[in-house]
Design a protein around this motif. Structure first.
Motif, PDB file in Angstrom:
ATOM      1  N   ASP A  18       0.796  18.371  -5.803  1.00 28.21           N
ATOM      2  CA  ASP A  18       1.659  19.488  -6.211  1.00 28.21           C
ATOM      3  C   ASP A  18       1.192  20.062  -7.546  1.00 28.21           C
ATOM      4  O   ASP A  18       0.185  19.617  -8.115  1.00 28.21           O
ATOM      5  CB  ASP A  18       3.132  19.045  -6.220  1.00 28.21           C
ATOM      6  N   ALA A  19       1.939  21.046  -8.033  1.00 27.87           N
ATOM      7  CA  ALA A  19       1.508  21.765  -9.241  1.00 27.87           C
ATOM      8  C   ALA A  19       1.462  20.861 -10.462  1.00 27.87           C
ATOM      9  O   ALA A  19       0.755  21.156 -11.430  1.00 27.87           O
ATOM     10  CB  ALA A  19       2.435  22.956  -9.495  1.00 27.87           C
ATOM     11  N   GLU A  20       2.194  19.757 -10.434  1.00 21.89           N
ATOM     12  CA  GLU A  20       2.178  18.821 -11.568  1.00 21.89           C
ATOM     13  C   GLU A  20       1.152  17.707 -11.382  1.00 21.89           C
ATOM     14  O   GLU A  20       1.095  16.776 -12.182  1.00 21.89           O
ATOM     15  CB  GLU A  20       3.572  18.207 -11.768  1.00 21.89           C
ATOM     16  N   GLY A  21       0.389  17.770 -10.284  1.00 22.70           N
ATOM     17  CA  GLY A  21      -0.647  16.766 -10.090  1.00 22.70           C
ATOM     18  C   GLY A  21      -0.161  15.501  -9.390  1.00 22.70           C
ATOM     19  O   GLY A  21      -0.846  14.483  -9.444  1.00 22.70           O
ATOM     20  N   TYR A  54      -8.971  15.886 -12.081  1.00 18.66           N
ATOM     21  CA  TYR A  54      -7.719  16.618 -12.327  1.00 18.66           C
ATOM     22  C   TYR A  54      -6.492  15.730 -12.109  1.00 18.66           C
ATOM     23  O   TYR A  54      -5.369  16.203 -12.265  1.00 18.66           O
ATOM     24  CB  TYR A  54      -7.639  17.841 -11.396  1.00 18.66           C
TER      25      TYR A  54
ATOM     26  N   LEU B  83      -8.648  20.384 -18.911  1.00 20.49           N
ATOM     27  CA  LEU B  83      -9.147  20.658 -17.564  1.00 20.49           C
ATOM     28  C   LEU B  83      -8.085  21.316 -16.689  1.00 20.49           C
ATOM     29  O   LEU B  83      -8.395  22.177 -15.872  1.00 20.49           O
ATOM     30  CB  LEU B  83      -9.575  19.320 -16.951  1.00 20.49           C
ATOM     31  N   ARG B  84      -6.848  20.909 -16.847  1.00 23.08           N
ATOM     32  CA  ARG B  84      -5.745  21.429 -16.035  1.00 23.08           C
ATOM     33  C   ARG B  84      -4.976  22.485 -16.828  1.00 23.08           C
ATOM     34  O   ARG B  84      -4.758  22.333 -18.029  1.00 23.08           O
ATOM     35  CB  ARG B  84      -4.759  20.317 -15.658  1.00 23.08           C
ATOM     36  N   ASP B  86      -1.740  23.091 -16.664  1.00 22.14           N
ATOM     37  CA  ASP B  86      -0.471  22.566 -17.205  1.00 22.14           C
ATOM     38  C   ASP B  86      -0.708  21.722 -18.459  1.00 22.14           C
ATOM     39  O   ASP B  86       0.123  21.713 -19.376  1.00 22.14           O
ATOM     40  CB  ASP B  86       0.352  21.825 -16.141  1.00 22.14           C
ATOM     41  N   GLU B  87      -1.861  21.054 -18.525  1.00 22.83           N
ATOM     42  CA  GLU B  87      -2.179  20.293 -19.741  1.00 22.83           C
ATOM     43  C   GLU B  87      -2.433  21.231 -20.925  1.00 22.83           C
ATOM     44  O   GLU B  87      -1.979  20.966 -22.041  1.00 22.83           O
ATOM     45  CB  GLU B  87      -3.416  19.423 -19.513  1.00 22.83           C
TER      46      GLU B  87
END
Lengths: 308, 308
Positions: A18-21, A54, B83-84, B86-87
């Motif tokens: 998902d979008a939060e990994g 990721y 890399l991400r 959201d990070e």
């Protein structure tokens, strides 16, 4: 024993998340089930296509545990690459504890690395657990290229048992494999990635094909692999020809973005790649759908085969 | 206001840390104190030289808090690349909360990124906080190159206020800066990195020099910067000439590895770079010591000046 492990088709699925990994276990389960049903020679979990860098350490460990549980006697290879050496060490231990049979170690870089630095990195990871290691040579993502001399040097480390390098085009592959093989022990596995050049590489003697397409379409990739490994060249090339529409769309839109779109089109996994990577949209997505149609791959059956 | 922030010498120190990635606050404090004493125009904390991608979110936040507390009225710019997406969003918020005045945003990549992906990444980070953003263009580490068109497109985002790009050689720098400036608003800061080409870039009108050497040797780099910004070309070139031994050793052994060795030689910070990067040893380290001697930089005083 270990060399046998790294033979034939190693299928590299995406790791839907998902979008939060957080890994989408249902989606990953559906993808893995196709590989198990088709009986691929190994599962290459958390490769570049599996977007390992990721994902957090916990998510990576969870994905390996899920794959090992589903895979039965099919060996699971797991990506253990990380930017820091201590992180790669921890990931190798995690993968071993979770039941992976080998670790795929790419020299992930930010500051460009020197040969001695990569050698020391492999030494440290090799010393950290009993996990056999595959040298993951993928300059397009890691920005480090392994010379044949460095592969040879690394192959002297007892735990380093294989190399996965990019297959060159047909006219160069025999010389390429010969150069690599000249520098490593006889039981060291020299395998290739780069799906559109894989059939010729297998025919020229590559031990394994580490395959993006194989992670979603195991049956046709196994057909190529088995024919090539058994010396039935015409049959291997015919099977490869049928996938040319897929290779064309991989080259055009990148294999990772294409298999995310394909997994969604087939109803197997609807998650987007990790941002900043964006899902293919519009014409690009239509290109993928058309390629699947043209290659006879529009079947979302468990094995990827045309429904009986 | 923001444009003024991104003028002159931005000094990029290393972030000394132990083998587990915990920042050495005493060492970082000594390095920062030299920059504050010399009154650099800004501190570029957690740049590539500051090995930001090798440090955890918590360590990065702690380093920014330490630098802001020490820096007084000198603005702290902080690397927020990840890399991400959201990070990077979380790091931007952390940096803003910790008092950084701008974020240095590099499009860190593993899977090679497309222009639209990098644009969306910047959009998401820009929307996440009130932190002004500097486009950090460093293809040697991120493996992404910003075209002038993409810089122009990004400069339309209100929070994107500057670009830090690699300075080309003297014969190409004026045209390079003109091309970039033609695509951005007048108050957008076009600055450069690449220490050995910086003096000519400043003389050709670059707004800022984002400097590795400046992170350890602020005084001589300020001398170049001030002379160049005030149009005293001969003086700027003379000051730059005195640092030629340093530029030569940077080109030979990479600036990051050299400044780690130099900080140790000067007794300021004895930590090794994050593994897999290895500290310079033997002849390479002697090269650095000789370069410091030849450039008159062997003084570990607070400001980096020859002692009274």
């Amino acid at each position: 024993m270990t060399a046998m492990l790294l033979q034939g088709l190693s299928a590299f699925p995406i790791t839907p998340a998902d979008a939060e990994g957080r890994v989408d276990q249902a989606g990953l389960g559906r993808l893995l089930q196709r590989l198990v049903t088709a009986r691929v020679d190994s599962i290459g979990l958390l490769g570049s296509t599996g977007s390992y860098p990721y994902l957090s350490r916990a998510e990576r460990r969870g994905a390996i545990e899920q794959a090992v549980a589903l895979a039965g006697d099919i060996p699971v290879l797991a990506g253990i690459g990380a930017l820091r050496t201590d992180e790669a060490v921890a990931l190798a231990r995690d993968a071993f504890a979770a039941g992976a049979r080998a670790g795929l170690l790419a020299p992930v870089s930010y500051t460009p690395l020197l040969d001695d630095e990569v050698f020391s990195h492999f030494q440290a990871v090799a010393a950290a657990s009993d996990l056999p290691l595959v040298i993951y040579d993928n300059p397009g993502t890691t920005h480090f290229s392994f010379s044949p001399a460095l592969v040879g040097r690394l192959s002297q480390l007892p735990k380093v048992v294989a190399v996965k390098g990019l297959a060159p085009a047909a006219d160069a592959v025999a010389a390429h494999l010969a150069t690599l093989k000249a520098g490593v022990p006889d039981d060291f596995s020299v395998g290739v990635s780069g799906d559109w050049n894989a059939a010729e590489a297998l025919l020229a003697g590559a031990a394994a094909w580490y395959s993006v397409a194989g992670g979603l379409f195991p049956e046709p990739c196994l057909a190529i692999t088995r024919a090539a490994k058994e010396g039935r060249a015409a049959e291997a090339r015919q099977a490869d020809d049928r996938l040319q529409p897929l290779w064309a769309v991989f080259r055009r839109h990148t294999s990772l973005r294409c298999v995310y779109a394909a997994a969604d089109i087939l109803g197997l996994a609807d998650k987007a790649p990790p941002r900043p990577i964006l899902p293919l949209q519009g014409e690009a997505r239509k290109d993928v759908a058309a390629a699947l149609q043209a290659a006879g791959l529009s079947y979302a059956t468990a094995s990827g085969c045309r429904p009986g």
